[in-house]
Design an enzyme around this catalytic site. Structure first.
Site, short mmCIF file in Angstrom:
data_model
loop_
_atom_site.label_atom_id
_atom_site.label_comp_id
_atom_site.label_asym_id
_atom_site.label_seq_id
_atom_site.Cartn_x
_atom_site.Cartn_y
_atom_site.Cartn_z
N ASP A 104 -54.44 44.00 -14.78
CA ASP A 104 -55.71 44.36 -14.14
C ASP A 104 -56.75 43.27 -14.36
OD1 ASP A 104 -54.55 46.83 -13.76
OD2 ASP A 104 -55.51 47.72 -15.52
N1 URA Z 1 -51.43 48.87 -17.75
C1 URA Z 1 -52.72 48.89 -17.36
O1 URA Z 1 -53.34 49.94 -17.31
N2 URA Z 1 -53.29 47.73 -17.02
C2 URA Z 1 -52.66 46.54 -17.08
O2 URA Z 1 -53.25 45.51 -16.77
C3 URA Z 1 -51.33 46.54 -17.50
C4 URA Z 1 -50.73 47.72 -17.83
#
Ligand code: URA
Length: 231
Positions: A104
């Site tokens: 993310d």
């Molecule tokens: N899980 C999440 O919530 N975000 C990420 O970036 C990776 C795994």
């Protein structure tokens, strides 16, 4: 053996049209001899541009320390992306360099980038159970029994039919934990903790399979051999 114009265009050096001018200008050699025309076929290992060997002609596999604030997307409308950290030539390669799964915008850590689509499929498939380790800090203290629940393989996230695969939770302090996943669903770590009343405040991935970030500075990458996962 590959056509020179295709080779140079696919490796991001120039367009196929420009390749003609580069060859006419004598910038491209094959086994030390000036190339004669764009349709000449050559082994990439024998080609030089301005006297230099080609840049990763067999493919790219990069380990990047992803900073916060960048998205893993090729769509410019989604904001600044991790691809902007790479040299312009790598950004023009075809097949394109893509991330192995995504982190993310608000997650930092180890991100693999590659132009090897087979590797992307293999490393993101839950079947292969590649362990990804996430360090999270949380808004609330972790509830009792959460380690067992995450390990049970029964946790069902909202709007999903299949429960999460068993995941190992290592509680470091009341609001800090390390979670190891073998799958990569959308926002999975955040959603797993949210299902138990905890909001993820910070999220960082220090490990992917056998690879670790080590002391690689934020925003930097190192190239890995294409055989890195051939074990
Ligand atoms: N899980 C999440 O919530 N975000 C990420 O970036 C990776 C795994």
């Amino acid at each position: 053996m590959r056509r020179l114009d295709q080779l140079l265009a696919n490796l991001g050096y120039c367009s196929r049209r420009e390749a003609r001018a580069w060859i006419d200008d004598g910038r491209v050699t094959v086994r030390g001899e000036s190339a004669d025309n764009v349709s000449q076929k050559a082994d990439p290992a024998d080609v030089r541009v301005d006297g230099e060997p080609l840049d990763h002609p067999a493919g790219l596999l990069l380990l990047l320390h992803k900073p916060l604030g960048l998205v893993c997307s090729h769509d410019g409308r989604e904001g600044p992306s991790v691809y902007g950290l790479l040299p312009a030539r790598w950004q023009r390669r075809n097949p394109p360099v893509t991330s192995v799964g995504r982190l993310d915008k608000d997650t930092s850590g180890l991100l693999l980038l590659t132009d090897q689509s087979e590797l992307v499929h293999r490393l993101t498939s839950p079947k292969h159970k590649v362990a990804k380790v996430y360090g999270a800090t949380l808004s609330h203290g972790l509830p009792a029994g959460i380690t067992e629940l995450f390990a049970s393989g029964t946790l069902l996230l909202k709007e999903e039919d299949a429960p999460c695969a068993p995941a190992a939770l290592n509680i470091i302090s009341p609001r800090e934990a390390e979670l190891t996943l073998t799958e990569g669903r959308y926002h999975q770590v955040r959603r797993m903790f949210a299902s138990q009343g905890c909001e993820v405040v910070t999220l960082h991935r220090p490990r992917f399979g056998h690879l670790e970030l080590g002391d690689l500075p934020v925003g930097q990458w190192r190239a890995l051999p294409l055989t890195e996962f051939a074990r």
